[in-house]
Scaffold this motif. Structure first.
Motif, mmCIF file in Angstrom:
data_model
loop_
_atom_site.group_PDB
_atom_site.id
_atom_site.type_symbol
_atom_site.label_atom_id
_atom_site.label_comp_id
_atom_site.label_asym_id
_atom_site.label_seq_id
_atom_site.Cartn_x
_atom_site.Cartn_y
_atom_site.Cartn_z
ATOM 1 N N ARG B 163 -43.418 -36.449 30.060
ATOM 2 C CA ARG B 163 -44.473 -36.662 31.062
ATOM 3 C C ARG B 163 -45.812 -36.095 30.599
ATOM 4 N N ARG B 164 -45.905 -35.753 29.342
ATOM 5 C CA ARG B 164 -47.092 -35.056 28.851
ATOM 6 C C ARG B 164 -48.371 -35.855 29.074
ATOM 7 N N ALA B 165 -48.266 -37.176 29.039
ATOM 8 C CA ALA B 165 -49.479 -37.992 29.160
ATOM 9 C C ALA B 165 -49.748 -38.430 30.595
ATOM 10 N N SER B 166 -48.936 -37.942 31.539
ATOM 11 C CA SER B 166 -49.164 -38.328 32.936
ATOM 12 C C SER B 166 -50.186 -37.401 33.574
ATOM 13 N N LEU B 167 -50.949 -37.949 34.492
ATOM 14 C CA LEU B 167 -51.864 -37.117 35.256
ATOM 15 C C LEU B 167 -51.054 -36.138 36.101
ATOM 16 N N VAL B 168 -51.535 -34.922 36.193
ATOM 17 C CA VAL B 168 -50.820 -33.897 36.953
ATOM 18 C C VAL B 168 -50.716 -34.293 38.434
ATOM 19 N N ARG B 169 -51.686 -35.074 38.871
ATOM 20 C CA ARG B 169 -51.700 -35.573 40.247
ATOM 21 C C ARG B 169 -50.382 -36.268 40.612
ATOM 22 N N THR B 170 -49.749 -36.870 39.613
ATOM 23 C CA THR B 170 -48.522 -37.626 39.889
ATOM 24 C C THR B 170 -47.277 -36.747 39.810
ATOM 25 N N PHE B 171 -47.455 -35.447 39.585
ATOM 26 C CA PHE B 171 -46.298 -34.553 39.436
ATOM 27 C C PHE B 171 -45.784 -34.069 40.790
ATOM 28 N N SER B 172 -44.488 -33.805 40.845
ATOM 29 C CA SER B 172 -43.913 -33.158 42.032
ATOM 30 C C SER B 172 -44.241 -31.666 41.985
ATOM 31 N N GLY B 173 -44.009 -30.989 43.100
ATOM 32 C CA GLY B 173 -44.288 -29.554 43.161
ATOM 33 C C GLY B 173 -43.546 -28.787 42.080
ATOM 34 N N GLY B 174 -42.287 -29.136 41.870
ATOM 35 C CA GLY B 174 -41.483 -28.446 40.870
ATOM 36 C C GLY B 174 -42.014 -28.673 39.461
ATOM 37 N N MET B 175 -42.443 -29.887 39.195
ATOM 38 C CA MET B 175 -42.983 -30.189 37.862
ATOM 39 C C MET B 175 -44.275 -29.428 37.624
ATOM 40 N N LYS B 176 -45.097 -29.339 38.663
ATOM 41 C CA LYS B 176 -46.347 -28.587 38.519
ATOM 42 C C LYS B 176 -46.050 -27.124 38.189
ATOM 43 N N ARG B 177 -45.068 -26.580 38.892
ATOM 44 C CA ARG B 177 -44.699 -25.186 38.671
ATOM 45 C C ARG B 177 -44.238 -24.984 37.238
ATOM 46 N N ARG B 178 -43.400 -25.886 36.775
ATOM 47 C CA ARG B 178 -42.903 -25.785 35.401
ATOM 48 C C ARG B 178 -44.058 -25.884 34.420
ATOM 49 N N LEU B 179 -44.981 -26.774 34.692
ATOM 50 C CA LEU B 179 -46.138 -26.911 33.794
ATOM 51 C C LEU B 179 -46.966 -25.619 33.793
ATOM 52 N N GLU B 180 -47.082 -25.004 34.957
ATOM 53 C CA GLU B 180 -47.856 -23.760 35.017
ATOM 54 C C GLU B 180 -47.166 -22.646 34.252
ATOM 55 N N ILE B 181 -45.848 -22.613 34.345
ATOM 56 C CA ILE B 181 -45.118 -21.594 33.583
ATOM 57 C C ILE B 181 -45.320 -21.849 32.094
ATOM 58 N N ALA B 182 -45.226 -23.116 31.699
ATOM 59 C CA ALA B 182 -45.457 -23.473 30.292
ATOM 60 C C ALA B 182 -46.847 -23.022 29.861
ATOM 61 N N ARG B 183 -47.818 -23.256 30.720
ATOM 62 C CA ARG B 183 -49.184 -22.901 30.387
ATOM 63 C C ARG B 183 -49.348 -21.388 30.270
ATOM 64 N N GLY B 184 -48.675 -20.674 31.186
ATOM 65 C CA GLY B 184 -48.757 -19.214 31.150
ATOM 66 C C GLY B 184 -48.209 -18.634 29.849
ATOM 67 N N LEU B 185 -47.297 -19.385 29.207
ATOM 68 C CA LEU B 185 -46.666 -18.893 27.980
ATOM 69 C C LEU B 185 -47.374 -19.365 26.727
ATOM 70 N N LEU B 186 -48.309 -20.288 26.893
ATOM 71 C CA LEU B 186 -48.893 -20.999 25.752
ATOM 72 C C LEU B 186 -49.495 -20.057 24.717
ATOM 73 N N HIS B 187 -50.178 -19.036 25.171
ATOM 74 C CA HIS B 187 -50.852 -18.138 24.244
ATOM 75 C C HIS B 187 -50.002 -16.913 23.929
ATOM 76 N N SER B 188 -48.679 -17.035 24.136
ATOM 77 C CA SER B 188 -47.744 -15.954 23.822
ATOM 78 C C SER B 188 -48.161 -14.620 24.402
ATOM 79 N N PRO B 189 -48.241 -14.521 25.713
ATOM 80 C CA PRO B 189 -48.665 -13.260 26.312
ATOM 81 C C PRO B 189 -47.599 -12.179 26.164
ATOM 82 N N ARG B 190 -48.032 -10.933 26.228
ATOM 83 C CA ARG B 190 -47.084 -9.812 26.232
ATOM 84 C C ARG B 190 -46.437 -9.678 27.600
ATOM 85 N N VAL B 191 -47.243 -9.920 28.602
ATOM 86 C CA VAL B 191 -46.774 -9.750 29.969
ATOM 87 C C VAL B 191 -47.036 -11.049 30.725
#
Ligand SMILES: Nc1ncnc2c1ncn2[C@@H]1O[C@H](COP(=O)(O)OP(=O)(O)OP(=O)(O)O)[C@@H](O)[C@H]1O
Ligand SMILES: [Mg+2]
Lengths: 315, 361
Positions: B163-191
């Motif tokens: 779903r990488r090329a889909s607009l986020v607008r078309t995502f369900s709540g759960g998919m948005k959450r997963r995408l946000e978690i993915a984003r939070g990890l993108l820069h390899s945070p310590r915390v």
């Protein structure tokens, strides 16, 4: 090899109080990767990347919203061709030879109006970003706030310039020639105006918490700027109170050079030219184009500074 | 499995491959001078909004690699505490250090080292999933050569590659959450800070998300700080702090907290329930009562007690069930109310005076 114990650990039904980070082998291995991704930050290259990305986002959003591109052209086209035609026939004659009429006069005003409305709309979209949370994603990033503001202004200015270019393309329909020197200087002035107005909008948006405040900006900032700019009527021979007000409108110093340059390229009787494109005067002094543009640039810098300062303060 | 892809090409696997306590690896990093074994350290954090004390002196420590949870009803001050730790809110008083840096003095340093998933979504609906991640990577200065692979990795981890090329607008709540978690990890945070990562999601999606979080903490040396008001979710944490009315009421491992309640709930069905209740009273001094058609009572160490019961009760036992205390019982034990009661009275309680609050305890 090192994967095996971790997978087992993952499957094992461990008590909740197990020591943290059971996947220790992966932990150790991953450390190197984490370090690899992390960057120093705070260098000018990082700011350039941030500016570019924020700018690109504006363009992506603009290009996705075809409806907005079209609808925001409706208003200037109505002004130019409906109001312009109506006023032309009211005056009963053209402005001079070569078929130029009141529409020719209005053309630079309408181009400036396109810049004004598009630029304000783009920059005030920060309020929507705040409403929908995306602003937080930006504000919490480890980049200078100034980079975000510059990117946002660059994006808004680019979008406004593109919209105004579409209007500029209609020049021929109102008897304005496509002379390269004219087009070149008009585009330059459009860009300058777009930057100034986007910076103003961004500065205003920094203090706006709700989408509703957009209406306030529209009524108290955008419309006065527009009406006092001389986009729709000549600023010469106005009653004093109005003449004074127009001199405080930054947009007047963008419309005026554009109009003077247009009239340099159309044939009009000297009396008509003086009336319609006589230039802004300060206490009887005819302000030169260079001063007008310098003033606009100075205001752009001032508004940008205010916007950067204001965003530096927001939590 | 998917998390294995978070590794970069050309990474040398750990030479030892042996298990090592996370603290030890943290200390090794500490030698570089910037990190310490404590990922988060808060001392007497206070945040006041006007006259409202949202957070009233909170202190705790989270070790590197640990998953620490804030459990509390609406308005307890969880999000306010997170905002202070993430440098988004300035504490009224008190100090906090995250990844070794002060959240007020070294904001920028903290920000580089943390990943955030806010309570409300902060995605751009008009960008695609990939563009949202790209935006993040550029702002966090992920090296250009690694941006592409890293985006692939995190998308794969949360199962959104297709779903990488889909607009986020078309995502369900759960998919948005997963995408946000993915984003939070993108820069390899310590915390990684997760503010109510599963709020408003259906139970199946919640389980899904917890699957990712559990996998994450198994495989990355990441410290996770999360908040929730779901009791069952707090079980995923190494340690939890129960927060109520802007203060930490108690803090420990979920297991020990439940143990501190002390008593297990035992239910038996017998040939003669009346006689059983009498016998429990006389021989064991236990106060038993009928509940859901069975004889129910509370006793410490139920699993040790039950064999005695069979030997000494004197009434034939047909079935037995022992329930460990739940975190609901823990919450009840420490605050005198269930979390649901607390939620119901949440707004009114926050506005009330400390005196009122003290009296209610
Ligand atoms: N910006 C603010 N201005 C004024 N009051 C605030 C602000 N943010 C939070 N509060 C108040 O502080 C208290 C704690 O809020 P907080 O959001 O931290 O609670 P929470 O534990 O995260 O609750 P929830 O589970 O509902 O998210 C609440 O009473 C809230 O109304
Ligand atoms: Mg909250």
């Amino acid at each position: 090899m090192s994967q095996v114990p971790i997978d087992e650990a993952a499957r094992r039904d461990e008590p909740p109080s197990r020591p943290p980070g059971s996947g220790a082998a992966a932990t150790v291995q991953h450390r190197a990767d984490l370090a690899a991704v992390r960057v120093a930050g705070g260098r000018w290259q990082d700011d350039v990347r941030a500016v570019t990305m924020v700018w690109r986002r504006e363009l992506i959003r603009f290009s996705r919203n075809r409806l907005r591109i079209i609808t925001s052209l409706v208003q200037p086209i109505l002004f130019l061709f409906v109001l312009g035609t109506g006023l032309s026939s009211l005056m009963g004659r053209g402005l001079g030879a070569g078929g130029s009429d009141f529409k020719t006069f209005m053309f630079p005003g309408v181009v400036a109006m396109t810049v004004l409305f598009t630029a304000i709309f783009s920059s005030v979209s920060i309020v929507w970003d705040r409403e929908f949370g995306f602003l937080r994603e930006m504000l919490v990033a480890p980049v200078r706030r100034g980079a975000l503001v510059v990117g946002k202004c660059a994006g808004g200015a680019t979008v406004a310039t593109i919209q105004a270019l579409i209007m500029l393309a209609l020049a021929g329909l109102v008897h304005v020639p496509y002379a390269p020197s004219l087009i070149f200087s008009l585009v330059g002035e459009m860009v300058l105006a777009a930057v100034m107005i986007t910076a103003l909008g961004t500065a205003l948006a920094s203090r706006m918490a709700q989408v509703e405040s957009f209406q306030v900006v529209m009524q108290f900032v955008v419309l006065p700027l527009f009406f006092l700019s001389g986009a729709l009527f000549p600023l010469r021979s106005l009653p004093t109170w109005l003449a004074v007000l127009t001199k405080f409108d930054p947009l007047a110093y963008v419309v005026d050079p554009m109009r003077r340059e247009v009239f340099d390229h159309v044939r009009a009787a000297p009396a008509v030219r003086t009336l319609f494109a006589g230039g802004v005067t300060w206490n009887g002094w005819n302000v030169p184009i260079g001063v007008e543009l310098g003033l606009t640039a100075a205001l752009a810098a001032l508004f940008l500074g205010i916007a950067i300062y204001a965003f530096g303060k927001t939590d | 499995m998917a998390l294995a892809h978070l590794r970069y090409p050309g990474t040398v696997p750990s030479a030892t491959g042996r298990r090592e306590a996370p603290r030890a690896s943290a200390r090794r990093n500490g030698a570089k001078g910037t990190e310490s074994a404590t990922a988060i350290e808060a001392r007497d954090l206070v945040r006041r909004f006007g006259t409202l004390d949202a957070v009233r002196g909170v202190s705790f420590e989270v070790a590197q690699g640990e998953t620490f949870g804030f459990l509390g009803p609406n308005g307890a001050g969880k999000s306010t505490t997170i905002s202070m730790l993430c440098t988004l809110l300035t504490p009224t008083s008190g100090i906090a250090r995250v990844a070794g840096y002060d959240v007020v003095a070294d904001r920028a340093e903290v920000r580089k080292r943390i990943g955030l998933v806010f309570q409300d979504t902060t995605l751009d609906d008009y960008l695609t999933a990939q563009e949202n991640l790209r935006f993040h990577a550029e702002l966090y200065g992920v090296p250009r050569s690694q941006t592409g692979p890293r985006i692939d990795d995190v998308l794969e981890m949360v199962g959104l590659v297709d779903r990488r090329a889909s607009l986020v607008r078309t995502f369900s709540g759960g998919m948005k959450r997963r995408l946000e978690i993915a984003r939070g990890l993108l820069h390899s945070p310590r915390v990684l800070f997760l503010d109510e990562p599963t709020v408003g999601l259906d139970p199946q999606t919640r389980t899904h998300i917890w699957g990712y979080i559990d996998e994450l903490r198994q495989r990355e040396a990441i410290t996770i700080f999360l908040t929730t008001h779901y009791m069952d979710e707090a079980e995923h944490c190494d340690r939890i702090a129960i927060m109520d009315g802007g203060q930490i009421v108690v803090e420990d491992t979920p297991e020990r907290l439940k143990a501190s309640v002390g008593r297990d709930r035992v239910q038996i069905s017998t040939a003669d329930d009346e006689a059983a209740i009498c016998a429990l009273e006389e021989r064991f001094g236990l106060d038993a009562a009928m509940s859901e058609g069975m004889v129910a009572f509370y006793v410490a160490h139920g699993e040790v007690f039950v064999p005695r019961l069979f030997a000494e009760l004197g009434v034939a036992i047909k079935s037995v069930s022992i329930a460990r205390p739940t975190l609901d019982d823990v919450f009840m034990n420490y605050t005198g109310r269930t979390i649901r009661d607390a939620e119901a009275s949440g707004s009114e309680r926050m506005a009330s005076s400390p005196w009122m609050r003290a009296r209610r305890r």
